[in-house]
Design an enzyme around this catalytic site. Sequence first.
Site, PDB file in Angstrom:
ATOM      1  N   TYR A  96      -0.501   8.511  -2.473  1.00 22.11           N
ATOM      2  CA  TYR A  96      -0.480   8.214  -3.909  1.00 22.11           C
ATOM      3  C   TYR A  96      -1.608   8.969  -4.621  1.00 22.11           C
ATOM      4  O   TYR A  96      -1.519   9.268  -5.804  1.00 22.11           O
ATOM      5  CB  TYR A  96      -0.698   6.714  -4.157  1.00 22.11           C
ATOM      6  CG  TYR A  96       0.501   5.805  -3.965  1.00 22.11           C
ATOM      7  CD1 TYR A  96       1.659   6.248  -3.318  1.00 22.11           C
ATOM      8  CD2 TYR A  96       0.474   4.498  -4.431  1.00 22.11           C
ATOM      9  CE1 TYR A  96       2.736   5.382  -3.144  1.00 22.11           C
ATOM     10  CE2 TYR A  96       1.558   3.637  -4.266  1.00 22.11           C
ATOM     11  CZ  TYR A  96       2.683   4.080  -3.613  1.00 22.11           C
ATOM     12  OH  TYR A  96       3.739   3.226  -3.451  1.00 22.11           O
ATOM     13  N   GLY A  97      -2.679   9.215  -3.879  1.00 18.84           N
ATOM     14  CA  GLY A  97      -3.883   9.795  -4.477  1.00 18.84           C
ATOM     15  C   GLY A  97      -3.686  11.151  -5.119  1.00 18.84           C
ATOM     16  O   GLY A  97      -4.502  11.589  -5.918  1.00 18.84           O
ATOM     17  N   CYS A 147      -4.457  -1.196  -2.048  1.00 21.02           N
ATOM     18  CA  CYS A 147      -4.572   0.248  -2.234  1.00 21.02           C
ATOM     19  C   CYS A 147      -5.490   0.489  -3.439  1.00 21.02           C
ATOM     20  O   CYS A 147      -5.197   0.008  -4.540  1.00 21.02           O
ATOM     21  CB  CYS A 147      -3.176   0.803  -2.502  1.00 21.02           C
ATOM     22  SG  CYS A 147      -3.117   2.554  -2.908  1.00 21.02           S
ATOM     23  N   ASN A 148      -6.590   1.180  -3.206  1.00 13.33           N
ATOM     24  CA  ASN A 148      -7.526   1.464  -4.308  1.00 13.33           C
ATOM     25  C   ASN A 148      -6.855   2.305  -5.385  1.00 13.33           C
ATOM     26  O   ASN A 148      -7.073   2.100  -6.581  1.00 13.33           O
ATOM     27  CB  ASN A 148      -8.742   2.238  -3.787  1.00 13.33           C
ATOM     28  CG  ASN A 148      -9.619   1.425  -2.864  1.00 13.33           C
ATOM     29  OD1 ASN A 148     -10.645   0.914  -3.268  1.00 13.33           O
ATOM     30  ND2 ASN A 148      -9.222   1.287  -1.611  1.00 13.33           N
ATOM     31  N   THR A 149      -6.036   3.254  -4.958  1.00 17.04           N
ATOM     32  CA  THR A 149      -5.410   4.180  -5.912  1.00 17.04           C
ATOM     33  C   THR A 149      -4.436   3.433  -6.823  1.00 17.04           C
ATOM     34  O   THR A 149      -4.415   3.647  -8.037  1.00 17.04           O
ATOM     35  CB  THR A 149      -4.675   5.303  -5.146  1.00 17.04           C
ATOM     36  OG1 THR A 149      -5.540   5.794  -4.121  1.00 17.04           O
ATOM     37  CG2 THR A 149      -4.283   6.428  -6.061  1.00 17.04           C
ATOM     38  N   GLU A 165      -1.554   8.701   8.287  1.00 16.55           N
ATOM     39  CA  GLU A 165      -0.114   8.377   8.243  1.00 16.55           C
ATOM     40  C   GLU A 165       0.634   9.031   9.405  1.00 16.55           C
ATOM     41  O   GLU A 165       1.645   8.522   9.866  1.00 16.55           O
ATOM     42  CB  GLU A 165       0.493   8.847   6.912  1.00 16.55           C
ATOM     43  CG  GLU A 165       0.109   7.997   5.709  1.00 16.55           C
ATOM     44  CD  GLU A 165       0.698   6.597   5.727  1.00 16.55           C
ATOM     45  OE1 GLU A 165       1.853   6.441   6.153  1.00 16.55           O
ATOM     46  OE2 GLU A 165      -0.015   5.649   5.333  1.00 16.55           O
ATOM     47  N   ASP A 178       0.871  -1.182   0.000  1.00 23.71           N
ATOM     48  CA  ASP A 178       0.000   0.000   0.000  1.00 23.71           C
ATOM     49  C   ASP A 178       0.902   1.224   0.000  1.00 23.71           C
ATOM     50  O   ASP A 178       2.107   1.123   0.272  1.00 23.71           O
ATOM     51  CB  ASP A 178      -0.893  -0.003   1.255  1.00 23.71           C
ATOM     52  CG  ASP A 178      -1.814   1.228   1.323  1.00 23.71           C
ATOM     53  OD1 ASP A 178      -2.280   1.692   0.256  1.00 23.71           O
ATOM     54  OD2 ASP A 178      -2.058   1.725   2.432  1.00 23.71           O
ATOM     55  N   SER A 179       0.305   2.384  -0.283  1.00 21.17           N
ATOM     56  CA  SER A 179       1.059   3.629  -0.209  1.00 21.17           C
ATOM     57  C   SER A 179       1.489   3.914   1.234  1.00 21.17           C
ATOM     58  O   SER A 179       2.250   4.840   1.469  1.00 21.17           O
ATOM     59  CB  SER A 179       0.181   4.779  -0.687  1.00 21.17           C
ATOM     60  OG  SER A 179      -0.941   4.892   0.173  1.00 21.17           O
ATOM     61  N   CYS A 224     -10.914   3.708   0.042  1.00 21.15           N
ATOM     62  CA  CYS A 224      -9.481   3.845   0.322  1.00 21.15           C
ATOM     63  C   CYS A 224      -9.195   2.968   1.530  1.00 21.15           C
ATOM     64  O   CYS A 224      -9.961   2.979   2.501  1.00 21.15           O
ATOM     65  CB  CYS A 224      -9.162   5.308   0.635  1.00 21.15           C
ATOM     66  SG  CYS A 224      -7.498   5.584   1.273  1.00 21.15           S
ATOM     67  N   THR A 225      -8.113   2.195   1.458  1.00 28.48           N
ATOM     68  CA  THR A 225      -7.868   1.226   2.530  1.00 28.48           C
ATOM     69  C   THR A 225      -7.435   1.875   3.852  1.00 28.48           C
ATOM     70  O   THR A 225      -7.382   1.206   4.875  1.00 28.48           O
ATOM     71  CB  THR A 225      -6.816   0.185   2.096  1.00 28.48           C
ATOM     72  OG1 THR A 225      -5.625   0.860   1.669  1.00 28.48           O
ATOM     73  CG2 THR A 225      -7.339  -0.668   0.958  1.00 28.48           C
ATOM     74  N   HIS A 226      -7.139   3.161   3.811  1.00 29.86           N
ATOM     75  CA  HIS A 226      -6.864   3.859   5.078  1.00 29.86           C
ATOM     76  C   HIS A 226      -8.161   4.130   5.860  1.00 29.86           C
ATOM     77  O   HIS A 226      -8.141   4.257   7.081  1.00 29.86           O
ATOM     78  CB  HIS A 226      -6.202   5.215   4.812  1.00 29.86           C
ATOM     79  CG  HIS A 226      -4.739   5.147   4.482  1.00 29.86           C
ATOM     80  ND1 HIS A 226      -4.261   4.591   3.322  1.00 29.86           N
ATOM     81  CD2 HIS A 226      -3.644   5.584   5.170  1.00 29.86           C
ATOM     82  CE1 HIS A 226      -2.933   4.696   3.294  1.00 29.86           C
ATOM     83  NE2 HIS A 226      -2.533   5.292   4.409  1.00 29.86           N
TER      84      HIS A 226
HETATM   85  N1  DGL Z   1      -4.662   3.302   0.877  1.00 30.96           N
HETATM   86  C1  DGL Z   1      -4.641   4.037  -0.368  1.00 30.96           C
HETATM   87  C2  DGL Z   1      -5.940   3.737  -1.146  1.00 30.96           C
HETATM   88  O1  DGL Z   1      -6.590   2.742  -0.869  1.00 30.96           O
HETATM   89  C3  DGL Z   1      -4.358   5.464  -0.079  1.00 30.96           C
HETATM   90  C4  DGL Z   1      -3.943   6.193  -1.281  1.00 30.96           C
HETATM   91  C5  DGL Z   1      -3.069   7.372  -1.042  1.00 30.96           C
HETATM   92  O2  DGL Z   1      -1.931   7.179  -0.604  1.00 30.96           O
HETATM   93  O3  DGL Z   1      -3.515   8.473  -1.376  1.00 30.96           O
HETATM   94  O4  DGL Z   1      -6.319   4.428  -2.055  1.00 30.96           O
END
Ligand code: DGL
Length: 260
Positions: free
Chosen positions: A41-42, A72-74, A150, A9-10, A182-184
């Site tokens: 990452y978004g 990570c969805n992104t 984060e 993940d990011s 988003c997984t966060h």
């Molecule tokens: N956990 C990432 C997701 O699911 C976060 C993306 C990010 O870092 O912006 O999209």
Amino acid sequence: MDNPIGIFDSGVGGTSIWKAIHQLLPNEQTIYLADSKNAPYGEKTKNEILELSIKNTEFLLNGNCKLIVVACNTATTNAIDFLRTSYKVPFIGIEPAIKPAALQTKTKKVGVLATKGTLSSSLFHSTSRLYAEGIEVIEQEGQGLVELIEAGKVNSQEIKSLLQNYLQPMLKANVDCLVLGCTHYPYLIKTLRELLPDTVKIIDSGEAVARQTKAVLEKHGIRNVGSKVPQENVFYSNSDISVLKGLLGEGSHKVQYLDF
Ligand code: DGL
């Protein structure tokens, strides 16, 4: 096969997916990569997300991973097609759960909270078109949320204020499902529950991703069916490891800083 499953993940958010996978498949060994140094990452371009996803994948493949979960969805919505055609191992991705929301909504209005990178991706749009016919999807960028998570500020007033603003247009539109794209964001469920009426269902995809991981391991005949208990699960981060440790809680985890 007792090779590990690789998960990236990011940053720390994908641990919400790791927890679901570990719960369903406790005797699979895992290596988790948190690219927190490059989060979020978004806010990056598709090319930047692609390059980082390739770097993370190659790191995990060097660790002999038999399957990779893009937690990570992104990264999924911007890079999984490329990853699948470029490497031999199976990939599991995660996308905002539009389909289950579309099946459950009674008001025919669903909210999606996700990053700019996910909401602007063509994969997200094609999935929405496919599953949300006749349903109004209220999209909302969760700007600033990943950075705060984060930084370990999951229960902060800053998060609460941002969420309050982000939920307003959805509530005004009378959504009865909120998709966490988003997984966060599963780490925000407690605060979201305080802010949302009981009539709004929160939908996240952790368990579905775990079930899909199990199915793909079985399909490829690479599930660890041996009785050998896996060694401790390893978590690497290229930033402050205390946040990662805090979200993981107790357990046999090896959390390590790595400059990658
Ligand atoms: N956990 C990432 C997701 O699911 C976060 C993306 C990010 O870092 O912006 O999209």
